[in-house]
Design a protein around this motif. Structure first.
Motif, short mmCIF file in Angstrom:
data_model
loop_
_atom_site.label_atom_id
_atom_site.label_comp_id
_atom_site.label_asym_id
_atom_site.label_seq_id
_atom_site.Cartn_x
_atom_site.Cartn_y
_atom_site.Cartn_z
N ARG A 76 0.85 -1.19 0.00
CA ARG A 76 0.00 0.00 0.00
C ARG A 76 0.88 1.24 0.00
O ARG A 76 1.86 1.32 0.74
N THR A 77 0.54 2.19 -0.84
CA THR A 77 1.17 3.51 -0.82
C THR A 77 0.08 4.54 -0.60
O THR A 77 -0.84 4.66 -1.41
N SER A 78 0.18 5.26 0.51
CA SER A 78 -0.85 6.22 0.85
C SER A 78 -0.52 7.59 0.28
O SER A 78 0.63 8.02 0.29
N THR A 79 -1.54 8.26 -0.20
CA THR A 79 -1.37 9.63 -0.68
C THR A 79 -2.25 10.61 0.11
O THR A 79 -2.33 11.77 -0.25
N ASP A 80 -2.92 10.13 1.17
CA ASP A 80 -3.77 11.02 1.96
C ASP A 80 -3.10 11.30 3.31
O ASP A 80 -1.98 10.88 3.57
N ASP A 81 -3.83 12.01 4.18
CA ASP A 81 -3.26 12.40 5.47
C ASP A 81 -3.75 11.51 6.60
O ASP A 81 -3.75 11.92 7.76
N LYS A 82 -4.15 10.30 6.28
CA LYS A 82 -4.68 9.38 7.28
C LYS A 82 -3.56 8.58 7.94
O LYS A 82 -2.62 8.12 7.28
N LEU A 83 -3.69 8.40 9.23
CA LEU A 83 -2.80 7.53 10.00
C LEU A 83 -3.45 6.16 10.15
O LEU A 83 -4.65 6.07 10.42
N ILE A 84 -2.68 5.10 9.96
CA ILE A 84 -3.18 3.74 10.15
C ILE A 84 -2.38 3.08 11.28
O ILE A 84 -1.15 3.12 11.28
N ILE A 85 -3.10 2.52 12.23
CA ILE A 85 -2.48 1.74 13.30
C ILE A 85 -3.08 0.35 13.22
O ILE A 85 -4.29 0.17 13.34
N GLY A 86 -2.24 -0.64 12.96
CA GLY A 86 -2.71 -2.01 12.77
C GLY A 86 -2.29 -2.91 13.91
O GLY A 86 -1.30 -2.66 14.61
N MET A 87 -3.04 -3.98 14.10
CA MET A 87 -2.73 -4.99 15.11
C MET A 87 -2.90 -6.37 14.49
O MET A 87 -3.92 -6.64 13.83
N LEU A 88 -1.92 -7.23 14.67
CA LEU A 88 -2.05 -8.63 14.25
C LEU A 88 -2.86 -9.36 15.32
O LEU A 88 -2.46 -9.42 16.49
N LEU A 89 -4.01 -9.90 14.93
CA LEU A 89 -4.87 -10.58 15.88
C LEU A 89 -4.48 -12.04 16.07
O LEU A 89 -4.47 -12.56 17.18
N ASN A 90 -4.15 -12.71 14.97
CA ASN A 90 -3.80 -14.13 15.05
C ASN A 90 -3.01 -14.51 13.81
O ASN A 90 -3.16 -13.89 12.74
N ALA A 91 -2.16 -15.52 13.92
CA ALA A 91 -1.37 -15.99 12.78
C ALA A 91 -0.96 -17.44 13.01
O ALA A 91 -0.59 -17.82 14.12
N THR A 92 -1.05 -18.24 11.96
CA THR A 92 -0.65 -19.64 12.05
C THR A 92 0.79 -19.86 11.61
O THR A 92 1.32 -20.96 11.72
N ASP A 93 1.44 -18.81 11.09
CA ASP A 93 2.83 -18.89 10.65
C ASP A 93 3.42 -17.49 10.71
O ASP A 93 2.82 -16.57 11.24
N ARG A 94 4.57 -17.33 10.09
CA ARG A 94 5.29 -16.07 10.16
C ARG A 94 4.53 -14.94 9.47
O ARG A 94 3.93 -15.12 8.41
N VAL A 95 4.59 -13.76 10.08
CA VAL A 95 4.02 -12.54 9.50
C VAL A 95 5.08 -11.45 9.62
O VAL A 95 5.63 -11.22 10.71
N THR A 96 5.39 -10.79 8.51
CA THR A 96 6.37 -9.71 8.53
C THR A 96 5.77 -8.45 7.93
O THR A 96 5.02 -8.51 6.95
N HIS A 97 6.11 -7.32 8.52
CA HIS A 97 5.76 -6.01 7.98
C HIS A 97 7.04 -5.18 7.99
O HIS A 97 7.65 -4.99 9.05
N TRP A 98 7.45 -4.73 6.80
CA TRP A 98 8.76 -4.13 6.63
C TRP A 98 9.79 -5.14 7.15
O TRP A 98 9.78 -6.29 6.73
N ALA A 99 10.63 -4.76 8.08
CA ALA A 99 11.64 -5.69 8.60
C ALA A 99 11.22 -6.32 9.92
O ALA A 99 12.01 -7.00 10.56
N PHE A 100 9.97 -6.09 10.33
CA PHE A 100 9.52 -6.57 11.62
C PHE A 100 8.84 -7.93 11.51
O PHE A 100 7.96 -8.13 10.67
#
Length: 317
Positions: free
Chosen positions: A64-88
């Motif tokens: 996703r590439t945002s072009t608006d002034d909105k802030l997004i705060i996300g939370m991983l609720l559950n995962a059965t395997d690896r999940v990465t966002h950027w380098a995290f």
């Protein structure tokens, strides 16, 4: 002033449905596993604020590439395997901050679920007025990742789907004022991990606020089902009302009087659900829990649970 509440829920039938993974934003999605992608996607909108919750059964990559002034705060609720966002590498209940106009790249290797809130940066002072650092746009100006506190984070991750399910069930029963309450409840769930992850600000106020709130909750637990007045807490824990008010606003976003009212309403609901009209009356239970103005109590109860207390008692069993 309260804002209009909208709730939409639907089934996913392919990865294309995840293009709207965050309400108001377009997300590019590529499927990473064989098989038919199935899942659910729900959105709650309260004014310009939104909560999105998605769940899917196969791995995907999201960009996703945002072009608006909105802030997004996300939370991983559950995962059965690896999940990465950027380098995290994300773990359940971890929180991700995606500032406006920042590119986002995530990989869910297998079945996962997430939650994301989206709102204007200009709303930060109104949303986080009790915590100066969170009300400061500079805090949210860079991409960031917060590791969840096991107790607080997982409690929030469990609660978010329940909130959206409740709102989906009773969207017409909630008033404008109730929508504002649920908005703050949702934000508290997502940002509690951020609050507990911030380093001390020089006054050690954040850690002391969390400890104070936990002491209050321990006291309420020991008190059981009986109603506890705010003055009793101040006396027993030797706190000023001002200190108690500041601590509860910092942690929960509401004052102690409001918090205690919610607790009493929940206690009443539990009692009514376990009783029958032959065993008790709504008036008796309400008065026992410290509500004297029964008309106002009934309004509080319906706004919170979507039904009148007499219905809860009548439908018990």
């Amino acid at each position: 002033m309260g804002q209009q509440l909208t709730v939409h829920s639907g089934e996913l039938d392919g990865f294309e449905g995840l293009h709207d993974a965050v309400k108001g934003s377009h997300v590019e999605v590529m499927q990473l596993e064989r098989g038919k992608l199935r899942g659910t996607l729900s959105h709650v909108g309260i004014g310009d604020f939104s909560l999105s919750i998605g769940a899917f059964n196969v791995g995907v990559r999201t960009q996703r590439t945002s072009t608006d002034d909105k802030l997004i705060i996300g939370m991983l609720l559950n995962a059965t395997d690896r999940v990465t966002h950027w380098a995290f590498d994300m773990q359940p209940a971890d929180v991700l901050v995606i500032p406006p106009s920042i590119e986002h790249d995530g990989v869910f290797h297998k079945a996962s679920s997430y939650a994301a809130i989206r709102f204007d940066m200009a709303d930060l002072p109104d949303i986080f007025g009790g915590e100066p650092r969170l009300a400061d746009a500079e805090t949210w100006s860079v991409k960031n990742h917060f590791r969840a506190d096991r107790t607080i984070g997982m409690s929030a991750a469990d609660r978010l789907p329940k909130i959206i399910a409740h709102l989906a069930r009773y969207p017409d029963a909630l008033s404008h004022a109730s929508a504002e309450f649920w908005k703050r409840a949702i934000i508290d769930c997502v940002t509690a991990t951020v609050v507990t992850s911030l380093p001390p600000d020089g006054t050690s106020y954040l850690p002391s606020a969390m400890k104070l709130v936990r002491d209050v909750e321990d006291y309420l637990l020991a008190a059981g089902a009986r109603p506890v007045h705010v003055s009793e807490i101040c006396t027993e824990l030797r706190l000023s009302r001002r200190s108690l008010h500041r601590a509860f606003h910092e942690v929960f976003g509401v004052g102690p009087v409001t918090f205690l009212r919610y607790k009493r309403l929940c206690t009443i609901r539990s009692i009514l659900r376990e009783s029958t009209p032959e065993q008790t009356t709504v008036s008796k239970v309400a008065i026992e829990q410290g509500f004297i103005e029964l008309g106002r109590f009934s309004q509080y109860y319906r706004a919170m649970f979507g039904e009148y207390p007499s219905h809860t008692l009548g439908y018990a069993g």
